[in-house]
Motif scaffolding. Structure first.
Motif, PDB file in Angstrom:
ATOM      1  N   LYS A 128       7.045 -10.410  -3.474  1.00 21.60           N
ATOM      2  CA  LYS A 128       6.730 -11.514  -4.385  1.00 21.60           C
ATOM      3  C   LYS A 128       6.330 -12.785  -3.644  1.00 21.60           C
ATOM      4  O   LYS A 128       6.625 -13.894  -4.080  1.00 21.60           O
ATOM      5  CB  LYS A 128       7.899 -11.786  -5.334  1.00 21.60           C
ATOM      6  N   VAL A 129       5.645 -12.631  -2.511  1.00 17.19           N
ATOM      7  CA  VAL A 129       5.172 -13.811  -1.792  1.00 17.19           C
ATOM      8  C   VAL A 129       4.079 -14.487  -2.618  1.00 17.19           C
ATOM      9  O   VAL A 129       3.447 -13.864  -3.466  1.00 17.19           O
ATOM     10  CB  VAL A 129       4.669 -13.494  -0.359  1.00 17.19           C
ATOM     11  N   ASP A 130       3.865 -15.746  -2.371  1.00 19.58           N
ATOM     12  CA  ASP A 130       2.923 -16.555  -3.121  1.00 19.58           C
ATOM     13  C   ASP A 130       1.489 -16.150  -2.797  1.00 19.58           C
ATOM     14  O   ASP A 130       1.037 -16.290  -1.652  1.00 19.58           O
ATOM     15  CB  ASP A 130       3.161 -18.026  -2.792  1.00 19.58           C
ATOM     16  N   GLN A 131       0.758 -15.643  -3.798  1.00 17.89           N
ATOM     17  CA  GLN A 131      -0.600 -15.143  -3.600  1.00 17.89           C
ATOM     18  C   GLN A 131      -1.562 -16.256  -3.192  1.00 17.89           C
ATOM     19  O   GLN A 131      -2.420 -16.056  -2.330  1.00 17.89           O
ATOM     20  CB  GLN A 131      -1.087 -14.447  -4.867  1.00 17.89           C
ATOM     21  N   GLU A 132      -1.433 -17.432  -3.792  1.00 19.58           N
ATOM     22  CA  GLU A 132      -2.330 -18.545  -3.462  1.00 19.58           C
ATOM     23  C   GLU A 132      -2.136 -18.995  -2.017  1.00 19.58           C
ATOM     24  O   GLU A 132      -3.102 -19.217  -1.284  1.00 19.58           O
ATOM     25  CB  GLU A 132      -2.084 -19.715  -4.416  1.00 19.58           C
ATOM     26  N   VAL A 133      -0.883 -19.102  -1.592  1.00 15.23           N
ATOM     27  CA  VAL A 133      -0.588 -19.474  -0.199  1.00 15.23           C
ATOM     28  C   VAL A 133      -1.123 -18.398   0.736  1.00 15.23           C
ATOM     29  O   VAL A 133      -1.744 -18.691   1.758  1.00 15.23           O
ATOM     30  CB  VAL A 133       0.931 -19.688   0.009  1.00 15.23           C
ATOM     31  N   ALA A 134      -0.907 -17.138   0.371  1.00 12.69           N
ATOM     32  CA  ALA A 134      -1.388 -16.032   1.202  1.00 12.69           C
ATOM     33  C   ALA A 134      -2.901 -16.095   1.363  1.00 12.69           C
ATOM     34  O   ALA A 134      -3.415 -15.981   2.487  1.00 12.69           O
ATOM     35  CB  ALA A 134      -0.964 -14.696   0.592  1.00 12.69           C
ATOM     36  N   ASP A 135      -3.621 -16.306   0.272  1.00 16.87           N
ATOM     37  CA  ASP A 135      -5.079 -16.323   0.352  1.00 16.87           C
ATOM     38  C   ASP A 135      -5.564 -17.471   1.231  1.00 16.87           C
ATOM     39  O   ASP A 135      -6.467 -17.294   2.054  1.00 16.87           O
ATOM     40  CB  ASP A 135      -5.687 -16.410  -1.051  1.00 16.87           C
ATOM     41  N   ARG A 136      -4.946 -18.630   1.090  1.00 16.97           N
ATOM     42  CA  ARG A 136      -5.347 -19.794   1.889  1.00 16.97           C
ATOM     43  C   ARG A 136      -5.097 -19.550   3.376  1.00 16.97           C
ATOM     44  O   ARG A 136      -5.966 -19.794   4.211  1.00 16.97           O
ATOM     45  CB  ARG A 136      -4.588 -21.032   1.420  1.00 16.97           C
ATOM     46  N   ILE A 137      -3.914 -19.045   3.715  1.00 16.98           N
ATOM     47  CA  ILE A 137      -3.557 -18.861   5.128  1.00 16.98           C
ATOM     48  C   ILE A 137      -4.310 -17.685   5.747  1.00 16.98           C
ATOM     49  O   ILE A 137      -4.783 -17.769   6.881  1.00 16.98           O
ATOM     50  CB  ILE A 137      -2.040 -18.703   5.289  1.00 16.98           C
ATOM     51  N   TYR A 164       1.808  -4.474   6.058  1.00 17.13           N
ATOM     52  CA  TYR A 164       0.409  -4.170   5.770  1.00 17.13           C
ATOM     53  C   TYR A 164      -0.408  -5.444   5.583  1.00 17.13           C
ATOM     54  O   TYR A 164       0.084  -6.447   5.055  1.00 17.13           O
ATOM     55  CB  TYR A 164       0.312  -3.326   4.499  1.00 17.13           C
ATOM     56  N   ASP A 165      -1.682  -5.370   5.962  1.00 16.94           N
ATOM     57  CA  ASP A 165      -2.622  -6.467   5.784  1.00 16.94           C
ATOM     58  C   ASP A 165      -2.666  -6.866   4.306  1.00 16.94           C
ATOM     59  O   ASP A 165      -2.858  -6.015   3.432  1.00 16.94           O
ATOM     60  CB  ASP A 165      -4.009  -6.002   6.257  1.00 16.94           C
ATOM     61  N   SER A 166      -2.485  -8.151   4.026  1.00 14.91           N
ATOM     62  CA  SER A 166      -2.483  -8.631   2.644  1.00 14.91           C
ATOM     63  C   SER A 166      -3.851  -8.536   1.980  1.00 14.91           C
ATOM     64  O   SER A 166      -3.944  -8.594   0.756  1.00 14.91           O
ATOM     65  CB  SER A 166      -1.964 -10.074   2.587  1.00 14.91           C
ATOM     66  N   ASN A 167      -4.904  -8.366   2.761  1.00 14.60           N
ATOM     67  CA  ASN A 167      -6.249  -8.174   2.202  1.00 14.60           C
ATOM     68  C   ASN A 167      -6.573  -6.698   2.027  1.00 14.60           C
ATOM     69  O   ASN A 167      -6.965  -6.266   0.960  1.00 14.60           O
ATOM     70  CB  ASN A 167      -7.314  -8.805   3.111  1.00 14.60           C
ATOM     71  N   THR A 168      -6.433  -5.932   3.084  1.00 11.33           N
ATOM     72  CA  THR A 168      -6.934  -4.550   3.094  1.00 11.33           C
ATOM     73  C   THR A 168      -5.880  -3.474   2.870  1.00 11.33           C
ATOM     74  O   THR A 168      -6.223  -2.342   2.563  1.00 11.33           O
ATOM     75  CB  THR A 168      -7.607  -4.232   4.444  1.00 11.33           C
ATOM     76  N   GLY A 169      -4.617  -3.807   3.088  1.00 12.77           N
ATOM     77  CA  GLY A 169      -3.562  -2.806   2.972  1.00 12.77           C
ATOM     78  C   GLY A 169      -3.416  -1.909   4.192  1.00 12.77           C
ATOM     79  O   GLY A 169      -2.638  -0.961   4.187  1.00 12.77           O
ATOM     80  N   ASN A 196       2.656 -14.777  10.011  1.00 11.86           N
ATOM     81  CA  ASN A 196       2.925 -15.261   8.658  1.00 11.86           C
ATOM     82  C   ASN A 196       3.269 -14.084   7.749  1.00 11.86           C
ATOM     83  O   ASN A 196       2.471 -13.148   7.616  1.00 11.86           O
ATOM     84  CB  ASN A 196       1.679 -15.956   8.102  1.00 11.86           C
ATOM     85  N   LEU A 197       4.446 -14.140   7.122  1.00 12.31           N
ATOM     86  CA  LEU A 197       4.844 -13.053   6.222  1.00 12.31           C
ATOM     87  C   LEU A 197       3.815 -12.860   5.117  1.00 12.31           C
ATOM     88  O   LEU A 197       3.520 -11.714   4.744  1.00 12.31           O
ATOM     89  CB  LEU A 197       6.224 -13.344   5.629  1.00 12.31           C
ATOM     90  N   VAL A 198       3.246 -13.950   4.600  1.00 19.01           N
ATOM     91  CA  VAL A 198       2.277 -13.816   3.499  1.00 19.01           C
ATOM     92  C   VAL A 198       1.027 -13.021   3.898  1.00 19.01           C
ATOM     93  O   VAL A 198       0.344 -12.492   3.029  1.00 19.01           O
ATOM     94  CB  VAL A 198       1.860 -15.192   2.913  1.00 19.01           C
ATOM     95  N   CYS A 199       0.753 -12.931   5.195  1.00 21.10           N
ATOM     96  CA  CYS A 199      -0.440 -12.221   5.669  1.00 21.10           C
ATOM     97  C   CYS A 199      -0.181 -10.746   5.952  1.00 21.10           C
ATOM     98  O   CYS A 199      -1.124  -9.982   6.178  1.00 21.10           O
ATOM     99  CB  CYS A 199      -1.011 -12.909   6.903  1.00 21.10           C
ATOM    100  N   VAL A 200       1.088 -10.347   5.930  1.00 20.99           N
ATOM    101  CA  VAL A 200       1.440  -8.938   6.180  1.00 20.99           C
ATOM    102  C   VAL A 200       2.276  -8.375   5.027  1.00 20.99           C
ATOM    103  O   VAL A 200       3.105  -7.499   5.209  1.00 20.99           O
ATOM    104  CB  VAL A 200       2.161  -8.771   7.541  1.00 20.99           C
TER     105      VAL A 200
END
Length: 166
Positions: free
Chosen positions: A38-47, A83-88, A156-160
């Protein structure tokens, strides 16, 4: 003299072009919906996609109950795949060559999940000469901040926090 640095094996160096502009910042796609823990999607996308130097705040991962619960519930000898927050795609595995308690302690000491060389999936991760750690698909992950034990990838946890692709 160049400020560029090469890091010892097993690190796989990558060209700066990995982080060139693509359809969505430095990546072809935005971060996945419904990221793990449940990490913040907006923060993840920005970072992950619109950033090369900044990070989630120090200690962020400690304030993500779902992540801390998973680390606390992981049996000895088992690991978590990140896993990569973009590609998995799989990027890191922890803990490897140490206990979960040691992984979390080191991560707490440095403020971000901190991985060692044996915990990196080098098929999908590259290290740029300035220490920036990225995915082969252009996701900014964090930085390599070596210490007396060798390379330490502060990520960054949001990126993985991606979900695995099938």
């Amino acid at each position: 003299m160049s400020s560029a640095q090469k890091y010892p094996a097993p690190a796989v160096m990558g060209p700066e072009s990995i982080m060139s502009k693509k359809a969505h910042g430095t990546s072809a796609t935005p971060v996945q919906e419904n990221l793990r823990w449940k990490v913040d999607q907006e923060v993840a996308d920005r970072i992950c996609n619109f950033n090369r130097h900044y990070a989630e705040y120090s200690g962020y991962f400690q304030n993500v109950p779902e992540f801390m619960n998973q680390t606390n519930g992981t049996p000895a000898g088992k690991e978590i795949t990140f896993y990569d927050s973009n590609t998995g795609k799989p990027l890191f595995y922890a803990p490897r060559g140490r206990t979960m308690e040691q992984f979390i302690r080191e991560s707490r000491n440095h403020g971000w999940p901190s991985f060692r060389d044996d915990e990196v999936e080098w098929k999908n991760v590259r290290l740029l000469e300035n220490g920036e750690t990225v995915s082969v698909d252009g996701t900014h992950l964090g930085h390599n901040l070596p210490d007396g034990k060798g390379s330490r990838y502060c990520i960054n946890l949001v990126c993985v926090a991606g979900n695995p692709t099938k």
